[in-house]
Design a protein around this motif. Structure first.
Motif, short mmCIF file in Angstrom:
data_model
loop_
_atom_site.label_atom_id
_atom_site.label_comp_id
_atom_site.label_asym_id
_atom_site.label_seq_id
_atom_site.Cartn_x
_atom_site.Cartn_y
_atom_site.Cartn_z
N TYR A 1 0.17 4.98 1.79
CA TYR A 1 -0.53 5.87 2.64
C TYR A 1 0.03 7.41 2.52
O TYR A 1 1.10 7.35 2.14
CB TYR A 1 -0.65 5.28 4.02
CG TYR A 1 -1.14 4.33 4.50
CD1 TYR A 1 -0.77 2.85 4.17
CD2 TYR A 1 -2.55 4.24 5.17
CE1 TYR A 1 -1.55 1.62 4.59
CE2 TYR A 1 -3.37 3.08 5.55
CZ TYR A 1 -2.80 1.97 5.03
OH TYR A 1 -3.49 0.88 5.55
N SER B 1 -3.81 0.62 -3.03
CA SER B 1 -3.51 -0.89 -2.61
C SER B 1 -3.30 -1.68 -3.71
O SER B 1 -3.85 -1.33 -4.74
CB SER B 1 -4.51 -1.22 -1.54
OG SER B 1 -4.33 -0.61 -0.63
N ASN C 1 0.88 -1.01 0.10
CA ASN C 1 0.07 0.00 0.03
C ASN C 1 0.89 1.11 -0.23
O ASN C 1 1.98 1.33 0.39
CB ASN C 1 -1.10 0.08 1.39
CG ASN C 1 -1.48 -1.27 1.42
OD1 ASN C 1 -2.46 -1.72 0.91
ND2 ASN C 1 -1.16 -1.90 2.61
N LEU D 1 -5.14 6.17 3.28
CA LEU D 1 -4.95 4.79 2.31
C LEU D 1 -5.07 5.52 0.86
O LEU D 1 -6.33 5.42 0.50
CB LEU D 1 -5.65 3.69 2.53
CG LEU D 1 -5.43 2.41 1.73
CD1 LEU D 1 -3.95 2.07 1.69
CD2 LEU D 1 -6.06 1.31 1.96
#
Length: 119
Positions: A37, A50, A35, A47
């Motif tokens: 962030y 992903s 991911n 977030l």
């Protein structure tokens, strides 16, 4: 020991592009998900994107169509290609790797890289 190191951040003007890289000390195919962030001081962490199982991708609504997450297994790298950057994209961006989907599975984080977008 798992280490994730981000690079590629910087200061750009609105509308420009940046590509962030995340280099892993271990083979990235051990992660069930990786991911990106981001966090701005005083705000909740978001977030941004992903990659799940190496193929499925999910994006924060505000970056859809502008950001692309990808990986290179041979180089053990995760990327975030960011285009048409906006001032609201300014944040510290973190790369993470999840070793499992359960809540007690280790979730590894990099140290972050700053992205600053000026009007």
């Amino acid at each position: 020991q798992v280490q994730l190191v981000e690079s590629g951040g910087g200061s750009v003007q609105s509308g420009k592009s940046l590509t962030l890289s995340c280099t892993s000390s271990v083979k990235i195919d051990i992660f069930v998900a990786m991911n990106w962030y981001r966090q701005v001081p005083g705000k909740e962490r978001e977030l941004v994107a992903s990659m799940i199982g190496g193929t499925n991708t999910v994006y924060l609504e505000s970056v859809k169509g502008r950001f692309t997450i990808s990986r290179d297994i041979r180089k053990n790298k995760l990327y975030l290609q960011m285009t048409d950057l906006k001032p609201e994209d300014t944040a510290v961006y973190f790369c993470t790797g999840e070793s499992g989907f359960s809540s007690d599975s280790p979730h590894y984080w990099g140290q972050g890289t700053q992205v600053t977008v000026s009007p």
